[in-house]
Design a protein around this motif. Structure first.
Motif, mmCIF file in Angstrom:
data_model
loop_
_atom_site.group_PDB
_atom_site.id
_atom_site.type_symbol
_atom_site.label_atom_id
_atom_site.label_comp_id
_atom_site.label_asym_id
_atom_site.label_seq_id
_atom_site.Cartn_x
_atom_site.Cartn_y
_atom_site.Cartn_z
ATOM 1 N N GLU A 181 -19.439 -18.564 -6.521
ATOM 2 C CA GLU A 181 -18.992 -19.869 -6.048
ATOM 3 C C GLU A 181 -19.274 -20.937 -7.096
ATOM 4 O OE1 GLU A 181 -21.158 -20.513 -2.477
ATOM 5 O OE2 GLU A 181 -20.067 -19.003 -1.310
ATOM 6 N N ASN A 182 -18.320 -21.843 -7.234
ATOM 7 C CA ASN A 182 -18.465 -23.068 -8.026
ATOM 8 C C ASN A 182 -18.602 -22.821 -9.524
ATOM 9 O OD1 ASN A 182 -18.463 -24.659 -5.594
ATOM 10 N ND2 ASN A 182 -20.592 -24.021 -5.278
ATOM 11 N N PHE A 183 -18.028 -21.723 -10.024
ATOM 12 C CA PHE A 183 -17.984 -21.519 -11.470
ATOM 13 C C PHE A 183 -17.096 -22.578 -12.119
ATOM 14 C CE2 PHE A 183 -18.367 -16.737 -10.368
ATOM 15 C CZ PHE A 183 -19.755 -16.826 -10.343
ATOM 16 N N THR A 184 -17.351 -22.859 -13.397
ATOM 17 C CA THR A 184 -16.526 -23.784 -14.171
ATOM 18 C C THR A 184 -16.252 -23.176 -15.543
ATOM 19 O OG1 THR A 184 -18.293 -24.991 -15.314
ATOM 20 C CG2 THR A 184 -17.768 -25.701 -13.064
ATOM 21 N N LYS A 185 -15.525 -23.905 -16.371
ATOM 22 C CA LYS A 185 -15.228 -23.419 -17.719
ATOM 23 C C LYS A 185 -16.469 -23.386 -18.606
ATOM 24 C CE LYS A 185 -10.352 -24.741 -17.709
ATOM 25 N NZ LYS A 185 -9.283 -25.541 -18.352
ATOM 26 N N SER A 186 -17.556 -23.968 -18.160
ATOM 27 C CA SER A 186 -18.809 -23.930 -18.905
ATOM 28 C C SER A 186 -19.729 -22.807 -18.448
ATOM 29 C CB SER A 186 -19.546 -25.272 -18.773
ATOM 30 O OG SER A 186 -18.793 -26.316 -19.336
ATOM 31 N N SER A 187 -19.260 -21.994 -17.511
ATOM 32 C CA SER A 187 -20.066 -20.879 -17.005
ATOM 33 C C SER A 187 -20.026 -19.723 -17.999
ATOM 34 C CB SER A 187 -19.548 -20.412 -15.644
ATOM 35 O OG SER A 187 -19.611 -21.444 -14.683
ATOM 36 N N SER A 188 -21.182 -19.120 -18.223
ATOM 37 C CA SER A 188 -21.295 -18.005 -19.161
ATOM 38 C C SER A 188 -22.065 -16.865 -18.499
ATOM 39 C CB SER A 188 -22.013 -18.447 -20.442
ATOM 40 O OG SER A 188 -22.215 -17.364 -21.321
ATOM 41 N N VAL A 189 -21.475 -15.669 -18.506
ATOM 42 C CA VAL A 189 -22.121 -14.500 -17.921
ATOM 43 C C VAL A 189 -23.185 -13.970 -18.883
ATOM 44 C CG1 VAL A 189 -21.779 -12.120 -17.152
ATOM 45 C CG2 VAL A 189 -20.089 -13.884 -16.578
ATOM 46 N N CYS A 190 -24.347 -13.647 -18.340
ATOM 47 C CA CYS A 190 -25.421 -13.049 -19.126
ATOM 48 C C CYS A 190 -25.779 -11.692 -18.519
ATOM 49 C CB CYS A 190 -26.659 -13.942 -19.149
ATOM 50 S SG CYS A 190 -26.408 -15.502 -20.000
ATOM 51 N N LEU A 191 -25.934 -10.701 -19.370
ATOM 52 C CA LEU A 191 -26.321 -9.364 -18.934
ATOM 53 C C LEU A 191 -27.693 -9.055 -19.502
ATOM 54 C CD1 LEU A 191 -25.371 -6.826 -17.396
ATOM 55 C CD2 LEU A 191 -24.486 -5.958 -19.581
ATOM 56 N N ASN A 192 -28.680 -8.907 -18.620
ATOM 57 C CA ASN A 192 -30.070 -8.671 -19.034
ATOM 58 C C ASN A 192 -30.557 -9.768 -19.993
ATOM 59 O OD1 ASN A 192 -30.173 -6.266 -17.508
ATOM 60 N ND2 ASN A 192 -29.266 -5.113 -19.208
ATOM 61 N N GLY A 193 -30.122 -10.994 -19.733
ATOM 62 C CA GLY A 193 -30.563 -12.141 -20.524
ATOM 63 C C GLY A 193 -29.729 -12.429 -21.744
ATOM 64 N N ALA A 194 -28.806 -11.521 -22.119
ATOM 65 C CA ALA A 194 -27.977 -11.718 -23.306
ATOM 66 C C ALA A 194 -26.623 -12.298 -22.902
ATOM 67 C CB ALA A 194 -27.782 -10.399 -24.044
ATOM 68 N N SER A 195 -26.227 -13.353 -23.581
ATOM 69 C CA SER A 195 -24.963 -14.004 -23.264
ATOM 70 C C SER A 195 -23.788 -13.120 -23.667
ATOM 71 C CB SER A 195 -24.877 -15.345 -23.986
ATOM 72 O OG SER A 195 -23.670 -16.000 -23.695
ATOM 73 N N CYS A 196 -22.767 -13.082 -22.827
ATOM 74 C CA CYS A 196 -21.569 -12.278 -23.078
ATOM 75 C C CYS A 196 -20.363 -13.206 -23.258
ATOM 76 C CB CYS A 196 -21.289 -11.340 -21.906
ATOM 77 S SG CYS A 196 -22.669 -10.288 -21.411
ATOM 78 N N TYR A 197 -19.389 -12.747 -24.021
ATOM 79 C CA TYR A 197 -18.146 -13.508 -24.124
ATOM 80 C C TYR A 197 -17.525 -13.584 -22.730
ATOM 81 C CZ TYR A 197 -13.439 -14.940 -25.261
ATOM 82 O OH TYR A 197 -12.248 -15.625 -25.302
ATOM 83 N N THR A 198 -17.244 -14.814 -22.283
ATOM 84 C CA THR A 198 -16.828 -15.028 -20.899
ATOM 85 C C THR A 198 -15.517 -15.788 -20.839
ATOM 86 O OG1 THR A 198 -19.154 -15.131 -20.224
ATOM 87 C CG2 THR A 198 -17.529 -15.972 -18.668
ATOM 88 N N GLU A 199 -14.640 -15.340 -19.963
ATOM 89 C CA GLU A 199 -13.398 -16.056 -19.669
ATOM 90 C C GLU A 199 -13.478 -16.598 -18.242
ATOM 91 O OE1 GLU A 199 -10.663 -16.916 -21.206
ATOM 92 O OE2 GLU A 199 -11.043 -15.981 -23.158
ATOM 93 N N PHE A 200 -13.138 -17.885 -18.090
ATOM 94 C CA PHE A 200 -13.090 -18.503 -16.770
ATOM 95 C C PHE A 200 -11.769 -18.130 -16.105
ATOM 96 C CE2 PHE A 200 -11.630 -22.135 -14.187
ATOM 97 C CZ PHE A 200 -12.654 -22.195 -13.248
ATOM 98 N N VAL A 201 -11.838 -17.448 -14.976
ATOM 99 C CA VAL A 201 -10.639 -17.062 -14.230
ATOM 100 C C VAL A 201 -10.354 -18.078 -13.134
ATOM 101 C CG1 VAL A 201 -9.544 -15.261 -12.848
ATOM 102 C CG2 VAL A 201 -11.065 -14.626 -14.739
ATOM 103 N N SER A 202 -11.393 -18.412 -12.366
ATOM 104 C CA SER A 202 -11.266 -19.370 -11.269
ATOM 105 C C SER A 202 -12.668 -19.789 -10.862
ATOM 106 C CB SER A 202 -10.528 -18.743 -10.083
ATOM 107 O OG SER A 202 -11.374 -17.818 -9.412
ATOM 108 N N PRO A 203 -12.814 -20.786 -9.988
ATOM 109 C CA PRO A 203 -14.154 -21.165 -9.527
ATOM 110 C C PRO A 203 -14.901 -20.043 -8.822
ATOM 111 C CG PRO A 203 -12.603 -22.922 -9.065
ATOM 112 C CD PRO A 203 -11.790 -21.746 -9.513
ATOM 113 N N THR A 204 -14.195 -18.955 -8.508
ATOM 114 C CA THR A 204 -14.860 -17.836 -7.817
ATOM 115 C C THR A 204 -14.911 -16.565 -8.652
ATOM 116 O OG1 THR A 204 -12.774 -17.175 -6.769
ATOM 117 C CG2 THR A 204 -14.194 -18.704 -5.549
ATOM 118 N N GLU A 205 -14.405 -16.603 -9.893
ATOM 119 C CA GLU A 205 -14.402 -15.378 -10.694
ATOM 120 C C GLU A 205 -14.529 -15.674 -12.177
ATOM 121 O OE1 GLU A 205 -11.682 -11.377 -11.606
ATOM 122 O OE2 GLU A 205 -10.946 -12.910 -10.222
#
Length: 671
Positions: free
Chosen positions: A607-631
């Motif tokens: 919920e409430n993701f934005t274009k500034s949201s970044s996925v991290c896996l085990n603390g490491a930042s991953c290349y992230t694409e914003f799909v929607s506020p929910t994905e």
């Protein structure tokens, strides 16, 4: 003779000390330092004034200040007399001074305020807005120049000869330092060097670059008042507390709307527009309490107006060119309208459609009492103007969300950004809706026309917000004001107000407020609004409300400021009552509700993701694409037991993070 190890384990001989050549300048080292000072100072003044003629005028009309600047520069060169690699130190000093001069030369193309030491501390923040001002070619050129200077210094270190240090030369450094000290004391007592600089632009023009820059380096914080002490503070507290204790049954929401670079162009003498670009603000000014607002900055420095509004403190009492957001407020809570109204059960929200890290707001707002801070990293639906700044109409929805987010009355600080410079002058990005005709002075016509198009949209945002608040069921006060005039070559005589620091405010409310128009300093505005709302919480507030007619009003203000931020907190009986808030970034909680993990791609749901949201896996930042506020979609392969989090990233800095989601078999994609 000492030997130094080589990489292959052998030792090499260190460059031997040579006798100093018997030249005229080596026989008279102080004269050599002064000659270098004259040359460098004249080059600096030419760069900083964008004119050799203006530099010559400074030498002729203010020879004492020119020579004083020469003496300061000569003192920095005198350190070379204590070094064996004398030429290397001289190269470093020259590079530093010329680097500062060139930086100021470039900076003054984009703003009117000269370079100060605090600007160097702002570099991590400024890089986030550099693309608004500089082309890629210009940024590449700057990087090449910096690398070149560093290379020159390294070569100087490796190639310069080493000379024996003479005692007669070594004592020149303390002699130069003593001369600078005595001259400073004399000029200060004679009134040549003022205690305060209300206008840095004039200060640099009248007193020279070297002195003013050095002062911004050394002059930080608030100087201790001569009569400071517990008794003096208690006398002020006793006087301002008499007759206090206002209360109101209304308890209105209070919204402070700081409008970036906003002012009514009608104040420019000789400007004729085919229509008013700010009709909403003009209508509010005519029908609601309003007045002139004296702000502490011109053309930039937004955050210092914001500081005065929130705290009631005067920037004039701090160091020359200082930004408290980058000094004392980084690690010390400060009395503010937020803390004062929280005593009455209010919640406090900050909203800004620019980055969280700019001016350290994501750190400082906790020390000003805010409960939430919604920056652009927490916003969806952002639109950008042609120069890349977020449009202000996005603020309306977030202000209304803040008001609806609590069952308590709210105080909201909303800071706009759309009309921010720089303003393109070569070709207008969009057709401008208003013909600005001939613009007075040296203000570029196309740039001004573009600026007018932006403040027209900001004015429309003001109208939208007022319309929305008019339908709001809770009693509400909204204060609209410009933080400073735009960054154009505007002078006092070009304005019908007579001052480049004069702007305006208006106080709108959805209930009857019967107060006269009143001219204010920015540091008086929040106390005035609290008075209208029926509150006098806070010592600074009481000072402004109950002590403003006193002959020592501003001295008392400085006394309280010093005591609160640097002194013994006698005003609070020796113990600061404020603690940093556990500030929440964003009005809406960002959280992960699920994930779908493949070998190379990871879908994160929430919920409430934005274009500034970044996925991290085990603390490491991953290349992230914003799909929607929910994905969100990340390039990563997750396994059972891995932890997934989402960070909000502001210019490479993580300003918040979600609770982790531990991957289990239900999250694994079927192969």
């Amino acid at each position: 003779m000492k030997k130094q190890p080589r990489r292959d384990g052998t030792r090499r001989e260190r460059t031997p000390l040579r006798p100093l050549p018997d030249t005229f300048l080596n026989r008279w080292p102080i004269l050599a330092m002064l000659l270098r000072g004259v040359i460098i100072d004249f080059v600096l003044e030419s760069l900083c004034r964008h004119s050799v003629v203006k530099a010559l005028s400074f030498v002729v009309t203010a020879p004492h200040m020119f020579l004083y600047n020469v003496l300061i520069i000569a003192m920095t060169y005198s350190f070379s007399l204590l070094a064996t690699r004398r030429l290397f130190v001289e190269i470093v000093v020259t590079v530093v001074w010329l680097g500062l001069g060139i930086a100021d030369f470039i900076l003054l193309f984009f703003r009117t305020t000269p370079l100060s030491f605090i600007d160097l501390t702002l570099i991590p923040s400024v890089k986030s807005i550099a693309y608004h001002y500089l082309s890629i070619a210009a940024m590449v050129f700057i990087v090449i120049g910096v690398v070149g200077l560093i290379t020159l210094i390294v070569i100087g270190l490796l190639r310069t000869n080493r000379y024996a240090i003479r005692f007669s030369h070594a004592i020149c450094m303390p002699v130069c330092a003593l001369m600078v000290f005595l001259t400073t004391v004399f000029f200060s007592r004679a009134g040549i060097l003022p205690q305060h600089y209300d206008n840095l632009i004039s200060a640099y023009a009248e007193n020279g670059f070297a002195y003013c820059f050095a002062r911004t380096l050394l002059d930080q914080g608030i100087s201790q008042p001569d009569d400071y002490g517990e008794k003096s503070v208690e006398e002020i507290v006793e006087e301002i507390s008499a007759g206090g204790g206002k209360k109101t049954g209304i308890r209105p929401n209070i919204i402070l709307v700081q409008l970036e670079s906003f002012f009514d162009p009608a104040h420019l003498n000789g400007l004729e527009l085919e229509e008013n670009p700010v009709p909403i603000f003009a209508h509010l000014r005519e029908n609601y309490p309003s007045g002139r607002l004296t702000v502490p900055v011109f053309g930039g420095g937004t955050v210092n107006t914001e500081f005065e509004i929130l705290t009631g403190m005067s920037i004039r009492d701090f160091g020359a060119g200082e930004y408290p957001y980058h000094t004392v407020l980084l690690d010390r809570p400060c009395e503010s309208i937020c803390y004062n109204l929280k005593e009455e059960g209010y919640s406090a929200h900050a909203i800004h459609n620019n980055t969280a890290v700019f001016y350290n707001r994501y750190k400082v707002y906790a020390n000003l009492g805010f409960d939430t801070f919604t920056s652009m990293e927490y916003m969806n639906g952002l639109e950008l103007n042609p120069t890349g700044w977020a449009k202000d109409n996005v603020l309306t929805g977030y202000i209304l969300t803040a008001l609806a987010s609590t069952d308590t009355p709210d105080v909201v600080m909303a800071v706009s950004v759309q009309p921010h410079g720089s303003y393109p002058d070569d070709e207008l990005p969009d057709p401008t809706p208003i013909d600005t005709g001939t613009v007075p002075g040296d203000v570029p016509g196309n740039a001004f026309a573009y600026y007018v198009s932006q403040i027209k949209e900001t004015d429309a945002f003001v109208g939208e917000l007022v319309e929305a608040l008019s339908q709001f069921s809770e009693p509400t006060i909204a204060v609209f004001y410009g933080d400073h005039l735009p960054n154009f070559a505007i002078t006092d005589d070009m304005l019908d107000t007579g001052s480049i620091f004069a702007n305006e405010y208006v106080i709108w409310s959805n209930f009857d407020v019967d107060v006269p128009d009143r001219d204010l300093n920015a540091w008086q505005l929040s106390a005035y609004v609290m008075d209208i709302a029926g509150f006098d919480n806070g010592m600074i507030t009481r000072l402004h409300q109950h002590f403003s007619e006193s002959s020592n009003y501003e001295d008392a203000l400085k006394m309280l400021e010093y005591d609160m931020l640097y002194g013994d907190q006698s005003v609070y009986k020796g113990e600061l009552p404020y603690r940093p808030t556990d500030i929440r970034m964003g009005l809406r909680e960002i959280r992960i509700t699920g994930a779908r993990c493949g070998e190379k791609l990871l879908s994160v749901y929430g919920e409430n993701f934005t274009k500034s949201s970044s996925v991290c896996l085990n603390g490491a930042s991953c290349y992230t694409e914003f799909v929607s506020p929910t994905e969100l979609l990340a390039v990563a392969g997750a396994r059972e037991g891995d932890q997934i989090t989402v960070q909000q990233v502001s210019e490479g800095i993580s300003v918040s993070q979600t609770e982790p989601l531990t991957v289990d078999e239900t999250h694994m994609a079927k192969q």
